[in-house]
Design an enzyme around this catalytic site. Structure first.
Site, PDB file in Angstrom:
ATOM      1  CD  GLU A 115      40.005   2.456  54.892  1.00 55.33           C
ATOM      2  OE1 GLU A 115      39.956   1.886  53.911  1.00 55.33           O
ATOM      3  OE2 GLU A 115      40.554   3.401  55.133  1.00 55.33           O
ATOM      4  CG  HIS A 238      36.244   0.019  47.032  1.00 56.52           C
ATOM      5  ND1 HIS A 238      34.939  -0.041  47.920  1.00 56.52           N
ATOM      6  CD2 HIS A 238      37.127   0.579  47.843  1.00 56.52           C
ATOM      7  CE1 HIS A 238      35.231   0.376  48.961  1.00 56.52           C
ATOM      8  NE2 HIS A 238      36.468   1.023  48.944  1.00 56.52           N
ATOM      9  NE  ARG A 284      39.198  -1.720  49.864  1.00 52.39           N
ATOM     10  CZ  ARG A 284      39.895  -0.778  49.534  1.00 52.39           C
ATOM     11  NH1 ARG A 284      40.482  -0.445  48.529  1.00 52.39           N
ATOM     12  NH2 ARG A 284      39.768   0.279  50.440  1.00 52.39           N
ATOM     13  CG  HIS A 345      39.285   0.966  44.252  1.00 51.62           C
ATOM     14  ND1 HIS A 345      38.665   2.258  44.375  1.00 51.62           N
ATOM     15  CD2 HIS A 345      40.023   0.899  45.400  1.00 51.62           C
ATOM     16  CE1 HIS A 345      39.020   2.812  45.596  1.00 51.62           C
ATOM     17  NE2 HIS A 345      39.838   2.192  46.213  1.00 51.62           N
ATOM     18  NE  ARG A 380      45.289  -0.287  47.144  1.00 52.80           N
ATOM     19  CZ  ARG A 380      44.227   0.767  47.823  1.00 52.80           C
ATOM     20  NH1 ARG A 380      44.628   1.464  48.755  1.00 52.80           N
ATOM     21  NH2 ARG A 380      43.047   0.729  47.268  1.00 52.80           N
TER      22      ARG A 380
HETATM   23  P1  FAD Z   1      46.902   9.979  40.750  1.00 59.25           P
HETATM   24  O1  FAD Z   1      46.282  10.577  41.953  1.00 59.25           O
HETATM   25  O2  FAD Z   1      45.958   9.028  39.989  1.00 59.25           O
HETATM   26  O3  FAD Z   1      47.592  10.825  39.603  1.00 59.25           O
HETATM   27  C1  FAD Z   1      47.637  10.545  38.381  1.00 59.25           C
HETATM   28  C2  FAD Z   1      48.123  11.917  37.758  1.00 59.25           C
HETATM   29  O4  FAD Z   1      48.736  11.475  36.564  1.00 59.25           O
HETATM   30  C3  FAD Z   1      47.174  12.697  37.522  1.00 59.25           C
HETATM   31  O5  FAD Z   1      47.344  14.148  37.610  1.00 59.25           O
HETATM   32  C4  FAD Z   1      46.861  12.823  35.984  1.00 59.25           C
HETATM   33  O6  FAD Z   1      46.148  13.735  35.180  1.00 59.25           O
HETATM   34  C5  FAD Z   1      48.190  12.416  35.467  1.00 59.25           C
HETATM   35  N1  FAD Z   1      48.332  11.659  34.210  1.00 59.25           N
HETATM   36  C6  FAD Z   1      48.124  10.577  33.928  1.00 59.25           C
HETATM   37  N2  FAD Z   1      48.352  10.176  32.579  1.00 59.25           N
HETATM   38  C7  FAD Z   1      49.039  11.105  32.140  1.00 59.25           C
HETATM   39  C8  FAD Z   1      49.506  11.406  30.924  1.00 59.25           C
HETATM   40  N3  FAD Z   1      49.688  10.791  29.837  1.00 59.25           N
HETATM   41  N4  FAD Z   1      50.159  12.630  30.795  1.00 59.25           N
HETATM   42  C9  FAD Z   1      50.407  13.683  31.640  1.00 59.25           C
HETATM   43  N5  FAD Z   1      49.878  13.255  32.977  1.00 59.25           N
HETATM   44  C10 FAD Z   1      49.189  12.148  32.988  1.00 59.25           C
HETATM   45  N6  FAD Z   1      44.078   5.237  48.475  1.00 59.25           N
HETATM   46  C11 FAD Z   1      44.442   5.126  49.914  1.00 59.25           C
HETATM   47  O7  FAD Z   1      45.345   4.715  50.433  1.00 59.25           O
HETATM   48  N7  FAD Z   1      43.480   5.628  50.761  1.00 59.25           N
HETATM   49  C12 FAD Z   1      42.308   5.907  50.290  1.00 59.25           C
HETATM   50  O8  FAD Z   1      41.349   6.234  51.111  1.00 59.25           O
HETATM   51  C13 FAD Z   1      41.847   5.762  49.016  1.00 59.25           C
HETATM   52  N8  FAD Z   1      40.587   6.224  48.433  1.00 59.25           N
HETATM   53  C14 FAD Z   1      40.343   5.958  47.251  1.00 59.25           C
HETATM   54  C15 FAD Z   1      39.120   6.557  46.772  1.00 59.25           C
HETATM   55  C16 FAD Z   1      38.761   6.314  45.427  1.00 59.25           C
HETATM   56  C17 FAD Z   1      37.337   6.964  44.949  1.00 59.25           C
HETATM   57  C18 FAD Z   1      39.818   6.193  44.431  1.00 59.25           C
HETATM   58  C19 FAD Z   1      39.530   6.155  43.051  1.00 59.25           C
HETATM   59  C20 FAD Z   1      41.081   5.787  45.007  1.00 59.25           C
HETATM   60  C21 FAD Z   1      41.414   5.823  46.294  1.00 59.25           C
HETATM   61  N9  FAD Z   1      42.684   5.288  46.773  1.00 59.25           N
HETATM   62  C22 FAD Z   1      43.081   5.320  48.090  1.00 59.25           C
HETATM   63  C23 FAD Z   1      43.698   4.826  45.945  1.00 59.25           C
HETATM   64  C24 FAD Z   1      44.478   6.240  45.843  1.00 59.25           C
HETATM   65  O9  FAD Z   1      43.686   7.389  45.591  1.00 59.25           O
HETATM   66  C25 FAD Z   1      45.281   6.162  44.572  1.00 59.25           C
HETATM   67  O10 FAD Z   1      46.173   5.114  44.527  1.00 59.25           O
HETATM   68  C26 FAD Z   1      46.567   7.393  44.626  1.00 59.25           C
HETATM   69  O11 FAD Z   1      45.848   8.547  44.935  1.00 59.25           O
HETATM   70  C27 FAD Z   1      47.233   7.282  43.302  1.00 59.25           C
HETATM   71  O12 FAD Z   1      48.179   8.520  43.386  1.00 59.25           O
HETATM   72  P2  FAD Z   1      49.169   8.778  42.069  1.00 59.25           P
HETATM   73  O13 FAD Z   1      49.750  10.095  42.568  1.00 59.25           O
HETATM   74  O14 FAD Z   1      49.918   7.506  42.137  1.00 59.25           O
HETATM   75  O15 FAD Z   1      48.131   9.118  40.819  1.00 59.25           O
HETATM   76  C1  SIN Z   2      38.063   3.629  50.752  1.00 59.23           C
HETATM   77  O1  SIN Z   2      37.800   4.626  51.463  1.00 59.23           O
HETATM   78  O2  SIN Z   2      37.170   2.884  50.873  1.00 59.23           O
HETATM   79  C2  SIN Z   2      39.091   3.690  49.821  1.00 59.23           C
HETATM   80  C3  SIN Z   2      40.533   3.214  50.662  1.00 59.23           C
HETATM   81  C4  SIN Z   2      41.355   2.653  49.596  1.00 59.23           C
HETATM   82  O3  SIN Z   2      41.088   2.467  48.546  1.00 59.23           O
HETATM   83  O4  SIN Z   2      42.527   2.361  50.023  1.00 59.23           O
END
Ligand code: FAD
Ligand code: SIN
Length: 540
Positions: A115, A238, A284, A345, A380
């Site tokens: 990437e 993104h 990015r 993003h 990032r």
């Molecule tokens: P999240 O997975 O966002 O989970 C947050 C949780 O908190 C959820 O369960 C939600 O319901 C809960 N929550 C929120 N507020 C409250 C509240 N007030 N009370 C109770 N629960 C609450 N990163 C990579 O490294 N590689 C990738 O390929 C990649 N692709 C991506 C593609 C997309 C489309 C997106 C949107 C992001 C991508 N990212 C990627 C970024 C990455 O997915 C996220 O940064 C990561 O998954 C965040 O994980 P997390 O556990 O911190 O939060």
């Molecule tokens: C992507 O697949 O382009 C998302 C990867 C990321 O947000 O780290």
């Protein structure tokens, strides 16, 4: 109702679920989650950046991360996360995550994606559905664990602070108030350890790749409780979100560019090289700005991502979800360029924590996207966030278990007081303010910023916050109102951070300060200073 647990985790994405499994080895764990729609984790496409190949090295991954972060990464944190990555990824594999393997040759070798900003192929993936596969495996383990209680449809409202509970000892976090959406009741959860794993705040913007849960709840709760928040101006856009009237927030993974996709204009001309020699695979911030500039220059509504050179068989095998999604909308990615635009993003800033996820408020931890460890700096590196969440969850587990052993007490706390709150008469205020915030953040606090636009955003947001606070104190709380309250505050914090940064660095680009300052500094948001300057009281 008051409930007690040894550990309280808010959020069920990769960070929250990974930590729950660690903490459950030593005691009872409660995971509260909004879960009306899946977490951001579930949508991750590209994969996890991690050094697993002989052609790669920790040093190269460190250098790529530092380079993307535009001088603001904390190098010690970067080294630690990169070095601990392989062990954490192996743990995921042991838990049953099936990463894509190379099809020919050596069995057991993983197929590595590339990437923007990565000098080597190092991204482990499960085709283009990596997040879904990780969440599946973690949920399987969590659902069968006897020490873990997962409470869905539970929205954490505010943190419980010892001084607010009338406790005379040093200030600490005691748990949280949360709304149970099914019973429509607010409960008290007490624990020596409260962990924010609530993800990011993409919904502050009109166009985003994030699902609806991403309303910045964790940052808002931490700020209201007086914990340190930093670097909120660094919102990552993104470069390639699908542009289609019937597609909401669908990402076209950067991994396509890693496999040779090229950004082109309407006439099919590649343009990214005009902005950076790395072209479509530059980091990015650079690519998103290039697209923004191109769209402004030509008046085009979108640009295009062309991967037609790879052929149908390859695309159906490597990117089945993207191929299918586009095909359902009538776009054949094997023969047609894909219309794309940048969209909000990822939140690079957040609740300021150390390498073990400890916030500035004792007893409160933050891990995953809600946290700011210093890994990402001003931008990032792609696919570093899933990695960071895994490493921090592991380290936080060790440190939080030690804290809980030394600070086991459960203080008396008051139940939620409904007071004279009645049901809201006009819910249109919520929907109107919600839309207004997202539009103004997109127009005034986007990829390219100016002082004037930021000041406009600031004054409008202050009005909206006051109006929302009024609503919050006078009417019965609902999940929508809670999210609006958080969204408005976090949008304002983004603006405050942006106003504090008098330079252009990484994801923060200001026409008023186009130069980079010699000294790289974090922007810390101090609640007492901001409150006295703005008169904005968001005390819990
Ligand atoms: P999240 O997975 O966002 O989970 C947050 C949780 O908190 C959820 O369960 C939600 O319901 C809960 N929550 C929120 N507020 C409250 C509240 N007030 N009370 C109770 N629960 C609450 N990163 C990579 O490294 N590689 C990738 O390929 C990649 N692709 C991506 C593609 C997309 C489309 C997106 C949107 C992001 C991508 N990212 C990627 C970024 C990455 O997915 C996220 O940064 C990561 O998954 C965040 O994980 P997390 O556990 O911190 O939060
Ligand atoms: C992507 O697949 O382009 C998302 C990867 C990321 O947000 O780290």
């Amino acid at each position: 109702m008051i409930r007690d647990f040894d550990c309280l985790i808010l959020g069920s994405g990769i960070a929250g679920l990974s930590l729950a499994l660690k903490m459950a080895e030593r005691g009872s764990v409660c995971v509260l989650t909004k879960k009306t729609v899946p977490s951001n984790t579930n949508y991750a496409q590209g994969g996890i950046a991690c050094v697993t190949s002989k052609e790669d090295s920790f040093q190269l991954h460190v250098e790529d991360t530092l380079d993307a972060g535009a001088g603001l990464c904390d190098e010690a944190v970067v080294r630690q996360v990169v070095a601990e990555g392989p062990e954490r990824v192996e743990e995921l594999i042991q838990r049953g995550v099936r990463f894509s393997q190379r099809e020919q040759g050596s069995a057991g070798e993983y197929d590595l994606g590339k990437e923007g900003g990565h000098s080597k192929r190092r991204v482990l993936h499960a085709k283009d559905m990596t997040g879904r596969e990780i969440e599946r495996a973690l949920l399987d383990a969590v659902d069968t664990h006897p020490n873990i209680t997962v409470l869905e449809n539970s929205v954490a409202i505010d943190l419980l602070r010892s001084d607010k509970a009338g406790w005379a000892g040093p200030r600490r976090c005691l748990g949280v108030y949360a709304l149970d959406k099914q019973r429509n009741k607010i409960d008290v959860y007490r624990s020596p350890v409260t962990v924010l794993a609530t993800g990011g705040c993409g919904k502050c913007y009109l166009y985003t790749t994030n699902p609806d849960i991403a309303t910045g709840d964790g940052v808002a709760m931490a700020y209201r409780a007086g914990a340190r928040v930093a670097n909120m101006e660094f919102i990552q856009f993104h470069p390639t979100c699908l542009y289609h009237p019937f597609a909401k927030s669908f990402l076209i993974s950067e991994a396509l560019r890693g496999e040779g996709a090229v950004l082109v204009d309407k006439a099919g001309q590649s343009f990214a090289e005009n902005y950076d020699p790395r072209g479509s695979l530059a980091p990015r911030d650079i690519v998103a700005r290039a697209i923004d500039a191109e769209m402004k220059k030509t008046g085009a509504e979108c640009v295009y991502l062309d991967i037609t050179a790879k052929g149908r068989a390859f695309l159906e095998n490597r990117f089945p979800a993207i191929e299918q999604f586009c095909s359902n909308l009538g776009i054949d990615i094997a023969t047609q360029p894909i219309p794309v635009v940048p969209a909000a993003h990822y939140q690079c800033g957040g609740v300021w924590v150390d390498m073990d996820g400890r916030s500035s408020l004792p007893g409160l931890y933050a891990i995953g996207e809600v946290a700011c460890t210093g890994l990402h700096g001003a931008n990032r590196l792609a696919s570093n966030s899933l990695l960071e969440a895994l490493v921090l969850a592991h380290r936080c587990g060790i440190s939080a278990q030690a804290w809980a052993r030394e600070n086991p007490a459960r203080q008396a706390v008051a139940e939620w007081e409904k007071g004279n709150a009645s049901d809201a008469d006009e819910l249109v205020v919520i929907t109107h303010n919600w839309k207004e915030i997202r539009q103004l953040m997109w127009d005034y606090v986007g990829i390219v910023r100016t002082n004037k636009r930021l000041q406009r955003a600031e004054s409008r947001l202050e009005l909206l916050i006051r109006e929302t606070q009024d609503f919050y104190w006078n009417f019965t709380v609902t999940a929508d109102l809670l999210e609006l309250r958080n969204l408005s505050l976090v949008s304002w914090l983004i603006v405050q951070s942006a106003l504090l940064r008098k330079e252009s660095r990484g994801l923060h680009y200001s026409l008023d300060y186009p130069a980079l300052r010699a000294k790289a500094e974090h922007t810390f948001l101090d609640k007492s200073i901001l409150e006295s300057e703005s008169g904005l009281d968001v005390t819990i």
